[in-house]
Design a protein around this motif. Structure first.
Motif, PDB file in Angstrom:
ATOM      1  N   LEU A 126       6.177   2.328   5.502  1.00 44.04           N
ATOM      2  CA  LEU A 126       6.400   1.838   4.140  1.00 44.04           C
ATOM      3  C   LEU A 126       6.576   2.978   3.134  1.00 44.04           C
ATOM      4  N   THR A 127       5.652   3.914   3.139  1.00 46.81           N
ATOM      5  CA  THR A 127       5.726   4.986   2.139  1.00 46.81           C
ATOM      6  C   THR A 127       6.971   5.855   2.359  1.00 46.81           C
ATOM      7  N   THR A 128       7.310   6.103   3.622  1.00 49.52           N
ATOM      8  CA  THR A 128       8.544   6.857   3.907  1.00 49.52           C
ATOM      9  C   THR A 128       9.750   6.122   3.316  1.00 49.52           C
ATOM     10  N   SER A 156      -0.829   5.021  -2.496  1.00 49.42           N
ATOM     11  CA  SER A 156       0.333   5.649  -1.861  1.00 49.42           C
ATOM     12  C   SER A 156       1.582   5.512  -2.739  1.00 49.42           C
ATOM     13  N   ASP A 157       1.736   4.375  -3.393  1.00 48.76           N
ATOM     14  CA  ASP A 157       2.897   4.154  -4.252  1.00 48.76           C
ATOM     15  C   ASP A 157       2.859   5.094  -5.447  1.00 48.76           C
ATOM     16  N   THR A 158       1.675   5.258  -6.035  1.00 51.86           N
ATOM     17  CA  THR A 158       1.545   6.165  -7.181  1.00 51.86           C
ATOM     18  C   THR A 158       1.848   7.602  -6.751  1.00 51.86           C
ATOM     19  N   HIS A 263       4.794  -4.195   8.243  1.00 46.12           N
ATOM     20  CA  HIS A 263       4.729  -5.354   9.146  1.00 46.12           C
ATOM     21  C   HIS A 263       3.349  -5.593   9.735  1.00 46.12           C
ATOM     22  N   TYR A 264       2.387  -4.759   9.346  1.00 49.37           N
ATOM     23  CA  TYR A 264       1.070  -4.899  10.005  1.00 49.37           C
ATOM     24  C   TYR A 264       0.121  -5.800   9.227  1.00 49.37           C
ATOM     25  N   LYS A 265       0.491  -6.207   7.997  1.00 47.30           N
ATOM     26  CA  LYS A 265      -0.388  -7.085   7.227  1.00 47.30           C
ATOM     27  C   LYS A 265      -0.063  -8.541   7.576  1.00 47.30           C
ATOM     28  N   TYR A 266       0.631  -9.259   6.688  1.00 42.58           N
ATOM     29  CA  TYR A 266       0.891 -10.681   6.962  1.00 42.58           C
ATOM     30  C   TYR A 266       1.939 -10.892   8.052  1.00 42.58           C
TER      31      TYR A 266
HETATM   32  C1  LIG Z   1      -0.625  -1.442   2.605  1.00 44.24           C
HETATM   33  C2  LIG Z   1       0.115  -0.789   1.519  1.00 44.24           C
HETATM   34  C3  LIG Z   1       0.671   0.503   1.661  1.00 44.24           C
HETATM   35  C4  LIG Z   1       0.466   1.302   2.928  1.00 44.24           C
HETATM   36  O1  LIG Z   1       1.475   2.258   3.114  1.00 44.24           O
HETATM   37  P1  LIG Z   1       1.855   2.812   4.558  1.00 44.24           P
HETATM   38  O2  LIG Z   1       2.965   3.741   4.276  1.00 44.24           O
HETATM   39  O3  LIG Z   1       2.211   1.650   5.414  1.00 44.24           O
HETATM   40  O4  LIG Z   1       0.640   3.510   5.112  1.00 44.24           O
HETATM   41  C5  LIG Z   1       1.411   0.998   0.604  1.00 44.24           C
HETATM   42  N1  LIG Z   1       1.588   0.299  -0.547  1.00 44.24           N
HETATM   43  C6  LIG Z   1       1.051  -0.936  -0.712  1.00 44.24           C
HETATM   44  C7  LIG Z   1       1.275  -1.681  -1.979  1.00 44.24           C
HETATM   45  C8  LIG Z   1       0.297  -1.503   0.308  1.00 44.24           C
HETATM   46  O5  LIG Z   1      -0.254  -2.711   0.128  1.00 44.24           O
END
Ligand SMILES: *Cc1c(COP(=O)(O)O)cnc(C)c1O
Length: 445
Positions: A126-128, A156-158, A263-266
């Motif tokens: 996701l972050t990549t 991670s988003d920030t 894809h690992y959450k819901y």
């Molecule tokens: C779970 C989650 C992530 C996790 O990021 P990874 O790159 O998969 O480790 C990032 N942002 C949000 C909003 C999340 O809920």
């Protein structure tokens, strides 16, 4: 289901195990629980009389790590067998050869997020993907260089946004705009988002907001945000980590520029499963800046091994590498399970009832002791309810520990929130009833 019918239905909820079991009997998705491996309570959780038995945990942590579908286990095993059997020829052999393997996931994935088949791709993490998308869609100019995110964004988003800003020579203090709830409130008001975009939109290059907020469970009005942003000339992308597989979306129709999710959450595809990415069709043939790799290159000439990059005119152009097939196999199993259950409309229908029942029981039993942060309006939330606990005698963390000891897997977020996510594919109305029973005993003890 219409909101009206749903509200009416909630009025008929009853606070009893018999009622919960009756709901399970009527539940069209009830049989899907047996397609998942449910973690077992450790024997230390049993009173002596039960210690010889196996007992399912009450698992409400699908917002963090979804449980394992039987099909995922099976499909991963098939790929291991194929690897042993074919070696390198596995790229072309069998019903699901590795070379086009990611293409088998595009149709079901597109259905889940409301996209065209060529707008989605499974790749990276996701972050990549957030970084790769910002390379293409954060294109600052002298006048327009800011990024709008939310104040309480997932860390991670920030970090990703701050580092992109710095990479382009801006300081996050100047260039990161954060939208926050009003003082004393927990949720972000729709009109505040609209107002901020209207006020500051001319300076905003990119709006990057969540589909569902991870801490509060609030659904953001994605279609409206996209419109407001586009009216001001901003790019609009969404982080759908907590939205994909949880709520229904129409990314294509809403004209969203890009979106990323895991894809690992819901979506139940296993720890660290590779992620998903959406790029709207309108951008596929634009000459965008992009970090490229060979898997994004025109499939017909990829193996001519030329030195000039010709992007595939689809979301696949953002792929860098040949993907990890074992992870894709696991995702394919999880998506097949969703399809078999009737797709997002079926999941969402049960989810609204299941979370509605949780809300009903909490308010009926514990209204004076717990506070639900998550919006009351069902259109503004998904599976998850976020609770704070008000007692003079115990801390929220203490209560959380007690429910864990009693066999509930939930999620604690500092400073004081318990997140409970009943998931329609493998949670039952009885799970919800038992959880509230355990919680109220923990509060009385
Ligand atoms: C779970 C989650 C992530 C996790 O990021 P990874 O790159 O998969 O480790 C990032 N942002 C949000 C909003 C999340 O809920």
């Amino acid at each position: 289901m219409s909101v009206q019918a749903d509200i009416h239905h909630n009025l008929n909820f009853k606070n009893s195990l018999e009622f919960a079991q009756m709901m399970d009997d009527k539940d069209a998705l009830a049989s899907f629980q047996s397609q998942f491996t449910i973690p077992q309570m450790s024997s230390s959780n049993f009173s002596d009389s039960q210690s010889h038995q196996q007992k399912n945990e009450i698992y409400f942590c699908g917002n963090s790590l979804g449980l394992m579908p039987e099909k995922s286990r099976q499909y991963v095993e098939e790929e291991l067998i194929k690897w042993g059997h074919y070696g390198v020829k596995g790229h072309f052999e069998s019903e699901h050869p590795w070379m086009p393997y990611h293409e088998f996931l595009a149709r079901p994935m597109a259905n889940i997020v409301g996209a065209e088949e060529n707008e989605v791709v499974c790749m990276n993490s996701l972050t990549t993907n957030l970084h790769l998308m910002m390379v293409s869609f954060y294109r600052p100019t002298k006048k327009r260089f800011k990024i709008l995110i939310e104040d309480h964004a997932f860390p991670s988003d920030t970090y990703a946004v701050a580092s992109q800003l710095k990479f382009h020579g801006y300081s996050p203090e100047d260039a990161m705009i954060k939208i926050a709830p009003r003082t004393g409130e927990e949720l972000i008001r729709e009109q505040d988002i609209q107002h901020l975009i209207e006020q500051a939109g001319d300076e905003i290059a990119l709006i990057l907001l969540p589909g569902v907020q991870y801490y509060t469970g609030q659904v953001f009005p994605m279609e409206k945000i996209t419109q407001w942003g586009h009216n001001k000339g901003c790019m609009v992308g969404f982080d759908l980590a907590h939205a994909a597989g949880n709520i229904e979306m129409q990314l294509h129709q809403w004209q969203v520029d890009f979106a990323c999710w895991c894809h690992y959450k819901y979506l139940n595809s296993g720890p660290g499963a590779i992620a998903g990415c959406f790029v709207h069709e309108k951008h596929h043939r634009e000459n965008l800046p992009r970090f490229s790799g060979w898997w994004g290159h025109d499939k017909t000439t990829r193996f001519k091994m030329g030195s000039e990059f010709h992007p595939i005119p689809s979301a696949e152009a953002w792929q860098l590498s040949n993907p990890p097939i074992l992870s894709l196999a696991s995702i394919r199993g999880a998506l097949d399970t969703v399809i078999e259950a009737g797709g997002m409309p079926a999941l969402r229908k049960k989810s609204m009832l299941l979370t509605g029942y949780l809300e009903f029981l909490l308010l009926d039993t514990l209204a004076d002791k717990i506070h639900i942060i998550t919006p009351e309006n069902k259109q503004q939330r998904g599976c998850q309810l976020s609770l704070t606990i008000a007692t003079d005698t115990h801390s929220g963390k203490d209560i959380f520990q007690r429910i864990e000891n009693a066999g509930v897997t939930a999620d604690w977020r500092e400073p004081n929130v318990i997140r409970i996510a009943p998931v329609p594919l493998y949670n039952s109305f009885s799970d919800v009833y038992q959880f509230v029973d355990i919680l109220s005993k923990s509060l009385k003890a």
